[in-house]
Design a protein around this motif. Structure first.
Motif, PDB file in Angstrom:
ATOM      1  N   ILE A   2      92.257 -34.132 105.047  1.00 42.17           N
ATOM      2  CA  ILE A   2      92.489 -35.548 104.792  1.00 42.17           C
ATOM      3  C   ILE A   2      91.162 -36.305 104.913  1.00 42.17           C
ATOM      4  O   ILE A   2      90.927 -37.229 104.132  1.00 42.17           O
ATOM      5  N   SER A   3      90.346 -35.952 105.811  1.00 44.87           N
ATOM      6  CA  SER A   3      89.082 -36.656 105.966  1.00 44.87           C
ATOM      7  C   SER A   3      88.202 -36.457 104.741  1.00 44.87           C
ATOM      8  O   SER A   3      87.495 -37.382 104.326  1.00 44.87           O
ATOM      9  N   ARG A   4      88.277 -35.252 104.099  1.00 46.02           N
ATOM     10  CA  ARG A   4      87.496 -35.038 102.891  1.00 46.02           C
ATOM     11  C   ARG A   4      88.027 -35.908 101.774  1.00 46.02           C
ATOM     12  O   ARG A   4      87.258 -36.432 100.984  1.00 46.02           O
ATOM     13  N   VAL A   6      89.478 -38.790 102.022  1.00 42.71           N
ATOM     14  CA  VAL A   6      89.091 -40.173 102.287  1.00 42.71           C
ATOM     15  C   VAL A   6      87.646 -40.400 101.897  1.00 42.71           C
ATOM     16  O   VAL A   6      87.301 -41.398 101.259  1.00 42.71           O
ATOM     17  N   VAL A   7      86.787 -39.496 102.227  1.00 43.31           N
ATOM     18  CA  VAL A   7      85.356 -39.629 101.908  1.00 43.31           C
ATOM     19  C   VAL A   7      85.162 -39.604 100.403  1.00 43.31           C
ATOM     20  O   VAL A   7      84.421 -40.404  99.839  1.00 43.31           O
ATOM     21  N   THR A   9      87.265 -40.405  98.070  1.00 42.69           N
ATOM     22  CA  THR A   9      87.819 -41.617  97.491  1.00 42.69           C
ATOM     23  C   THR A   9      86.851 -42.788  97.699  1.00 42.69           C
ATOM     24  O   THR A   9      86.631 -43.594  96.784  1.00 42.69           O
TER      25      THR A   9
END
Length: 164
Positions: A2-4, A6-7, A9
């Protein structure tokens, strides 16, 4: 993961944005108010020889100023007073050398006062007796309380009294 997401996006959104234009110019010209002072000095030529200034004339104000403390001491001791004609007068003469000193000091002061009064009379185009009265009034006014002064009485004569 999920963190990837977000980054990625965030990077995609920022890459697609157009930068905001910022105008840093001014619409009117800048005006400056300026004040200036100019000092001009003239320096002498170092090759010229300087003349010595003429010696100063004998000035009675200097001798009177140098004697001022002595006169005030004599007034404070009630030995001398301001007479009606603008001169000092010895009221009580001490005996011996100190009495001679008092008389010599008063004589020197009166000599300078006479020259001062003559100059005042000449400069103001008045008589010497008028200048004496003017100076006597000034000296009486400037006397400190307790000093002897000679004042006119009701009969037109003069009498000694201590200033209040």
């Amino acid at each position: 993961m999920i963190s990837r997401l977000v980054v990625l996006t965030a990077v995609g959104l920022l890459a697609g944005c157009k930068s905001i234009p910022i105008d840093i110019g001014t619409r009117e010209s800048v005006k400056v108010d300026l004040a200036m002072k100019v000092d001009v000095y003239q320096h002498s030529d170092p090759g010229t020889v300087k003349k010595a200034p003429p010696p100063p004339p004998a000035d009675i104000t200097i001798s009177r100023r140098n004697r001022m403390a002595e006169i005030q001491t004599l007034k404070n001791s009630r030995l001398v007073g301001e007479a009606h004609a603008g001169y000092l007068e010895v009221r009580t003469a001490p005996p011996g050398e100190y009495g001679d000193y008092v008389r010599a000091t008063v004589d020197a002061e009166n000599s300078d006062r006479a020259r001062l009064i003559e100059k005042l009379a000449k400069d103001k185009h008045i008589t010497v007796s008028e200048a004496e009265r003017t100076q006597a009034d000034l000296f009486r006014t400037n006397a400190f309380p307790g000093e002897w002064i000679e004042v006119p009485d009701a009969e037109g004569k003069f009498a000694w009294k201590q200033k209040e």
